[in-house]
Design a protein around this motif. Structure first.
Motif, PDB file in Angstrom:
ATOM      1  N   LYS A  54       0.806  -1.216   0.000  1.00  0.00           N
ATOM      2  CA  LYS A  54       0.000   0.000   0.000  1.00  0.00           C
ATOM      3  C   LYS A  54       0.842   1.271   0.000  1.00  0.00           C
ATOM      4  N   PHE A  55       1.986   1.224   0.684  1.00  0.00           N
ATOM      5  CA  PHE A  55       2.746   2.448   0.914  1.00  0.00           C
ATOM      6  C   PHE A  55       4.122   2.455   0.261  1.00  0.00           C
ATOM      7  N   GLY A  56       4.471   1.393  -0.457  1.00  0.00           N
ATOM      8  CA  GLY A  56       5.753   1.360  -1.133  1.00  0.00           C
ATOM      9  C   GLY A  56       6.919   1.443  -0.164  1.00  0.00           C
ATOM     10  N   ALA A  57       7.966   2.177  -0.557  1.00  0.00           N
ATOM     11  CA  ALA A  57       9.178   2.263   0.260  1.00  0.00           C
ATOM     12  C   ALA A  57       8.925   2.938   1.595  1.00  0.00           C
ATOM     13  N   ASP A  58       7.903   3.813   1.683  1.00  0.00           N
ATOM     14  CA  ASP A  58       7.610   4.487   2.952  1.00  0.00           C
ATOM     15  C   ASP A  58       7.281   3.502   4.063  1.00  0.00           C
ATOM     16  N   ALA A  59       6.723   2.355   3.704  1.00  0.00           N
ATOM     17  CA  ALA A  59       6.300   1.383   4.718  1.00  0.00           C
ATOM     18  C   ALA A  59       7.453   0.944   5.605  1.00  0.00           C
ATOM     19  N   GLY A  60       8.678   0.939   5.057  1.00  0.00           N
ATOM     20  CA  GLY A  60       9.834   0.524   5.832  1.00  0.00           C
ATOM     21  C   GLY A  60      10.180   1.462   6.966  1.00  0.00           C
ATOM     22  N   PRO A  66      -2.414  -3.823  13.124  1.00  0.00           N
ATOM     23  CA  PRO A  66      -3.010  -4.731  12.128  1.00  0.00           C
ATOM     24  C   PRO A  66      -4.300  -4.177  11.536  1.00  0.00           C
ATOM     25  N   HIS A  67      -5.200  -3.694  12.383  1.00  0.00           N
ATOM     26  CA  HIS A  67      -6.470  -3.147  11.887  1.00  0.00           C
ATOM     27  C   HIS A  67      -6.233  -1.881  11.077  1.00  0.00           C
ATOM     28  N   GLY A  68      -5.316  -1.031  11.568  1.00  0.00           N
ATOM     29  CA  GLY A  68      -5.042   0.212  10.863  1.00  0.00           C
ATOM     30  C   GLY A  68      -4.476  -0.008   9.474  1.00  0.00           C
ATOM     31  N   LEU A  69      -3.596  -0.997   9.337  1.00  0.00           N
ATOM     32  CA  LEU A  69      -3.045  -1.294   8.016  1.00  0.00           C
ATOM     33  C   LEU A  69      -4.125  -1.821   7.091  1.00  0.00           C
ATOM     34  N   GLU A  70      -4.967  -2.701   7.590  1.00  0.00           N
ATOM     35  CA  GLU A  70      -6.020  -3.288   6.754  1.00  0.00           C
ATOM     36  C   GLU A  70      -6.971  -2.225   6.234  1.00  0.00           C
ATOM     37  N   GLN A  71      -7.308  -1.242   7.074  1.00  0.00           N
ATOM     38  CA  GLN A  71      -8.301  -0.238   6.704  1.00  0.00           C
ATOM     39  C   GLN A  71      -7.702   0.996   6.030  1.00  0.00           C
ATOM     40  N   SER A  72      -6.391   1.081   5.967  1.00  0.00           N
ATOM     41  CA  SER A  72      -5.759   2.297   5.447  1.00  0.00           C
ATOM     42  C   SER A  72      -5.942   2.443   3.942  1.00  0.00           C
ATOM     43  N   THR A  73      -5.897   3.689   3.494  1.00  0.00           N
ATOM     44  CA  THR A  73      -5.954   4.004   2.067  1.00  0.00           C
ATOM     45  C   THR A  73      -4.587   3.779   1.448  1.00  0.00           C
ATOM     46  N   ARG A  74      -4.558   3.083   0.316  1.00  0.00           N
ATOM     47  CA  ARG A  74      -3.256   2.888  -0.331  1.00  0.00           C
ATOM     48  C   ARG A  74      -2.736   4.221  -0.864  1.00  0.00           C
ATOM     49  N   ALA A  75      -1.424   4.347  -0.883  1.00  0.00           N
ATOM     50  CA  ALA A  75      -0.780   5.628  -1.159  1.00  0.00           C
ATOM     51  C   ALA A  75      -1.215   6.280  -2.482  1.00  0.00           C
ATOM     52  N   PRO A  76      -1.307   5.555  -3.615  1.00  0.00           N
ATOM     53  CA  PRO A  76      -1.692   6.247  -4.852  1.00  0.00           C
ATOM     54  C   PRO A  76      -3.089   6.878  -4.773  1.00  0.00           C
ATOM     55  N   VAL A  77      -4.017   6.221  -4.077  1.00  0.00           N
ATOM     56  CA  VAL A  77      -5.370   6.766  -3.946  1.00  0.00           C
ATOM     57  C   VAL A  77      -5.355   7.998  -3.046  1.00  0.00           C
ATOM     58  N   ALA A  78      -4.642   7.903  -1.915  1.00  0.00           N
ATOM     59  CA  ALA A  78      -4.533   9.052  -1.017  1.00  0.00           C
ATOM     60  C   ALA A  78      -3.851  10.229  -1.715  1.00  0.00           C
ATOM     61  N   LEU A 105      -0.870  11.923   5.678  1.00  0.00           N
ATOM     62  CA  LEU A 105       0.480  12.048   5.145  1.00  0.00           C
ATOM     63  C   LEU A 105       0.462  12.604   3.727  1.00  0.00           C
ATOM     64  N   ALA A 106      -0.472  12.126   2.902  1.00  0.00           N
ATOM     65  CA  ALA A 106      -0.567  12.623   1.533  1.00  0.00           C
ATOM     66  C   ALA A 106      -0.946  14.099   1.516  1.00  0.00           C
ATOM     67  N   LEU A 107      -1.872  14.498   2.374  1.00  0.00           N
ATOM     68  CA  LEU A 107      -2.271  15.906   2.451  1.00  0.00           C
ATOM     69  C   LEU A 107      -1.098  16.778   2.897  1.00  0.00           C
ATOM     70  N   LEU A 108      -0.340  16.298   3.877  1.00  0.00           N
ATOM     71  CA  LEU A 108       0.829  17.046   4.344  1.00  0.00           C
ATOM     72  C   LEU A 108       1.852  17.211   3.229  1.00  0.00           C
ATOM     73  N   ARG A 109       2.053  16.172   2.445  1.00  0.00           N
ATOM     74  CA  ARG A 109       3.034  16.247   1.354  1.00  0.00           C
ATOM     75  C   ARG A 109       2.627  17.250   0.292  1.00  0.00           C
TER      76      ARG A 109
END
Length: 387
Positions: A54-60, A66-78, A105-109
């Motif tokens: 979902k988050f590419g290299a940022d995920a590292g 667990p719940h937060g990752l499952e429900q999170s918006t993937r980075a390209p959509v955000a 995070l996407a809004l901040l960027r």
């Protein structure tokens, strides 16, 4: 614990960790580190590996539950949504039900100031940690509380992502969302702009007249729908329907066209992207391709010419046959087809069962499309083509 120097050291050591080695690694690390810290680090390492999808290299560098990752918006959509917010220029956005912070995070960027609100203290800590880890914390305020009490906090822009799951699974009653969908819509409708993330299966009749509805797909998979409002201007089109395809960013907006005509199968078949279908914009694609439908109830467009479009995948049709398993098996055998892709729309046949019974063998490949033409079960032998 994980934000301590010791925790950071463990996470760094586990960056390339293979989850299959968990037991051996845990046993070794517990000799020199606290068992609870080791368990937390191993869990976070696994979540980061999963989060890469979902988050590419940022995920590292990020932190997850667990719940937060499952429900999170993937980075390209955000990123796409943040780009729209930034283009509308609110300056500051309230991210209500922020989760682990994918949208924040996407809004901040994109240079926006963000107030992220969530009622779970651990989730709030995760959002702060993620913004710090990515160097984006300067314009972030995190508020831990119930969004129905906190509200938008005076922010001009508003984004609401109601929770559609509980510990018992998916919630189907919109008023059982957290917060209820009616509250989310009312809060977003007061934004300038405002947006509510909803399930892509939302009925069109449930979309408020003041909203512009946008269905978003990423890599061909429909991910979500967003209802956009603008109480302070005319930056969205009330009543409009839009399909946006990522990663290209191609956007198709409805023009209120009537249903396309039904016609015989031509040389080419076009399969519209799922976001186009959900947005009820197949007629717009058919007009663009000078095509028609193969059946009034099936979202396949057929045409005699091959034309480029980002909104559909094209197939060249070689055979149009009534559905007959033995005949398909003979065709596959005679043409040496060893790789048979089975697609279907309007057919009850299982692709896995059909592939097993046909037993494809040989050096060639083909796509068989199981569908209906003018109400008749039909199989179309084809191969994908690129204009």
């Amino acid at each position: 614990m994980l934000l301590s120097d010791e925790g950071q050291e463990l996470l760094a050591r586990l960056r390339e960790h293979d989850p299959a080695d968990d037991l051996a690694v845990a046993t070794r690390l517990r000799r020199t580190h606290d068992a609870g810290l080791v368990a937390a680090a191993l869990t976070q390492a696994r979540l980061r590996q999963r989060g890469a999808a979902k988050f590419g290299a940022d995920a590292g560098r990020m932190y997850f539950t667990p719940h937060g990752l499952e429900q999170s918006t993937r980075a390209p959509v955000a990123e796409h949504r943040a780009r729209r917010f930034a283009a509308y220029g609110p300056g500051a956005v309230a991210d209500l039900c922020c989760g682990v912070g994918g949208d924040a995070l996407a809004l901040l960027r994109h240079g926006l100031t963000v107030t992220a609100v969530d009622r779970d203290p651990l989730t709030c800590a995760v959002v702060r940690a993620n913004a710090e880890a990515l160097g984006l914390a300067e314009r972030l305020e995190v508020v831990c509380g119930d969004v129905t009490d906190v509200g938008a906090g005076g922010r001009e822009g508003v984004f609401v992502d109601p929770a559609r799951r509980t510990a018992r699974g998916r919630v189907f009653d919109p008023e059982a969302y957290s917060p209820p969908l009616s509250w989310a819509l009312g809060t977003a409708a007061a934004g300038s702009p405002g947006a509510v993330k909803v399930a892509p299966g939302i009925p069109h009749e449930a979309v408020p007249p003041a909203a512009e509805a946008e269905w978003i797909s990423d890599g061909g998979d429909v991910k979500e729908a967003v209802l956009w409002f603008d109480a302070g201007g005319d930056r969205v089109r009330p009543g409009a329907r839009r399909a946006t395809l990522l990663p290209s960013g191609a956007t198709l907006t409805g023009r209120g066209l009537p249903d396309p005509p039904v016609r015989p199968v031509g040389r080419y078949l076009y399969e519209p992207d799922g976001a186009v279908i959900r947005a009820h914009l197949v007629a717009e694609v058919a007009e663009e391709l000078a095509g028609g439908l193969i059946d009034p109830t099936i979202a396949y467009v057929t045409a005699d010419e091959l034309r480029p479009t980002p909104y559909a995948t094209a197939y060249e049709i070689t055979d149009v046959l009534p559905f007959h398993l033995k005949r398909l098996k003979a065709l596959v055998r005679d043409r040496g087809i060893g790789v048979l892709t089975v697609k279907k729309r309007g057919s009850a046949v299982s692709p896995e069962d059909l592939r097993r019974r046909v037993s494809p063998r040989g050096p060639n490949s083909a796509t068989v499309i199981l569908t209906r033409t003018a109400g008749t079960p039909t199989m179309l032998l084809s191969h994908p083509v690129t204009p």
